[in-house]
Design a protein around this motif. Structure first.
Motif, PDB file in Angstrom:
ATOM      1  N   ARG A   1       0.827  -1.191   0.000  1.00 53.88           N
ATOM      2  CA  ARG A   1       0.000   0.000   0.000  1.00 53.88           C
ATOM      3  C   ARG A   1       0.871   1.255   0.000  1.00 53.88           C
ATOM      4  O   ARG A   1       0.555   2.218  -0.684  1.00 53.88           O
ATOM      5  N   ILE A   2       1.923   1.251   0.805  1.00 54.86           N
ATOM      6  CA  ILE A   2       2.817   2.411   0.836  1.00 54.86           C
ATOM      7  C   ILE A   2       3.388   2.665  -0.554  1.00 54.86           C
ATOM      8  O   ILE A   2       3.464   3.803  -1.009  1.00 54.86           O
ATOM      9  N   PHE A   3       3.781   1.603  -1.239  1.00 54.49           N
ATOM     10  CA  PHE A   3       4.332   1.738  -2.590  1.00 54.49           C
ATOM     11  C   PHE A   3       3.316   2.405  -3.514  1.00 54.49           C
ATOM     12  O   PHE A   3       3.641   3.361  -4.217  1.00 54.49           O
ATOM     13  N   ARG A   4       2.091   1.927  -3.510  1.00 55.70           N
ATOM     14  CA  ARG A   4       1.051   2.520  -4.367  1.00 55.70           C
ATOM     15  C   ARG A   4       0.829   3.982  -4.036  1.00 55.70           C
ATOM     16  O   ARG A   4       0.688   4.820  -4.925  1.00 55.70           O
ATOM     17  N   ASN A   5       0.770   4.298  -2.750  1.00 57.14           N
ATOM     18  CA  ASN A   5       0.447   5.665  -2.339  1.00 57.14           C
ATOM     19  C   ASN A   5       1.585   6.647  -2.556  1.00 57.14           C
ATOM     20  O   ASN A   5       1.338   7.807  -2.875  1.00 57.14           O
ATOM     21  N   ARG A   6       2.803   6.204  -2.393  1.00 59.87           N
ATOM     22  CA  ARG A   6       3.945   7.120  -2.514  1.00 59.87           C
ATOM     23  C   ARG A   6       4.478   7.255  -3.934  1.00 59.87           C
ATOM     24  O   ARG A   6       5.029   8.296  -4.289  1.00 59.87           O
ATOM     25  N   CYS A   7       4.371   6.209  -4.712  1.00 59.72           N
ATOM     26  CA  CYS A   7       5.081   6.191  -5.996  1.00 59.72           C
ATOM     27  C   CYS A   7       4.182   6.386  -7.219  1.00 59.72           C
ATOM     28  O   CYS A   7       4.690   6.383  -8.339  1.00 59.72           O
ATOM     29  N   PHE A   8       2.904   6.560  -7.010  1.00 61.68           N
ATOM     30  CA  PHE A   8       1.984   6.723  -8.134  1.00 61.68           C
ATOM     31  C   PHE A   8       1.057   7.897  -7.867  1.00 61.68           C
ATOM     32  O   PHE A   8       0.715   8.179  -6.712  1.00 61.68           O
ATOM     33  N   LYS A   9       0.667   8.561  -8.935  1.00 58.95           N
ATOM     34  CA  LYS A   9      -0.225   9.714  -8.834  1.00 58.95           C
ATOM     35  C   LYS A   9      -1.521   9.325  -8.142  1.00 58.95           C
ATOM     36  O   LYS A   9      -2.029  10.061  -7.305  1.00 58.95           O
ATOM     37  N   ASP A  10      -2.048   8.162  -8.486  1.00 59.14           N
ATOM     38  CA  ASP A  10      -3.281   7.661  -7.889  1.00 59.14           C
ATOM     39  C   ASP A  10      -3.362   6.154  -8.124  1.00 59.14           C
ATOM     40  O   ASP A  10      -2.503   5.568  -8.777  1.00 59.14           O
ATOM     41  N   VAL A  11      -4.397   5.531  -7.579  1.00 62.44           N
ATOM     42  CA  VAL A  11      -4.555   4.079  -7.686  1.00 62.44           C
ATOM     43  C   VAL A  11      -4.712   3.646  -9.138  1.00 62.44           C
ATOM     44  O   VAL A  11      -4.199   2.591  -9.534  1.00 62.44           O
ATOM     45  N   GLU A  12      -5.384   4.447  -9.938  1.00 63.14           N
ATOM     46  CA  GLU A  12      -5.576   4.071 -11.344  1.00 63.14           C
ATOM     47  C   GLU A  12      -4.251   4.011 -12.091  1.00 63.14           C
ATOM     48  O   GLU A  12      -4.060   3.142 -12.945  1.00 63.14           O
TER      49      GLU A  12
END
Length: 111
Positions: A1-12
């Motif tokens: 989850r941290i990876f998704r939240n920190r390294c991407f503009k959004d979940v999509e």
């Protein structure tokens, strides 16, 4: 989850790049074949809060890859953007942070 939240503009963005990483991987042939007949509107349709991207990511993770292959893909994605050590920074409280909470009047328990 941290990876998704920190390294991407959004979940999509994460979902799109995850699908691309799977298709590029050694599991790509199977993934493309399974996605050919996949309809995201039908998968997990009782969970109305999921987007088509969420459903596709979950289909790839749960029905095509499984836990071990999913983690392999994520490790590859992480290595392209950051390190596990960098992701861990700030994820846990240190003694100074605990003292600041206590001084602010918070009760600190072990749970």
């Amino acid at each position: 989850r941290i990876f998704r939240n920190r390294c991407f503009k959004d979940v999509e963005q994460f979902n799109k790049e995850f699908e691309e990483a799977v298709v590029r991987s050694k599991y790509g042939t199977e993934a493309r074949e399974r996605l050919r007949d996949f309809d995201p509107k039908e998968y997990l349709k009782h969970l109305h809060f999921y987007s088509d991207g969420d459903r596709t990511m979950r289909f790839l993770r749960d029905q095509v890859l499984g836990k071990q292959k999913y983690e392999e893909i994520l490790e590859e994605m992480i290595s392209e953007r950051t390190t596990v050590e960098a992701l861990g920074e700030g994820a846990w409280m240190d003694q100074k942070m605990l003292c600041e909470l206590r001084e602010a009047g918070h009760l600190i328990g072990l749970h």
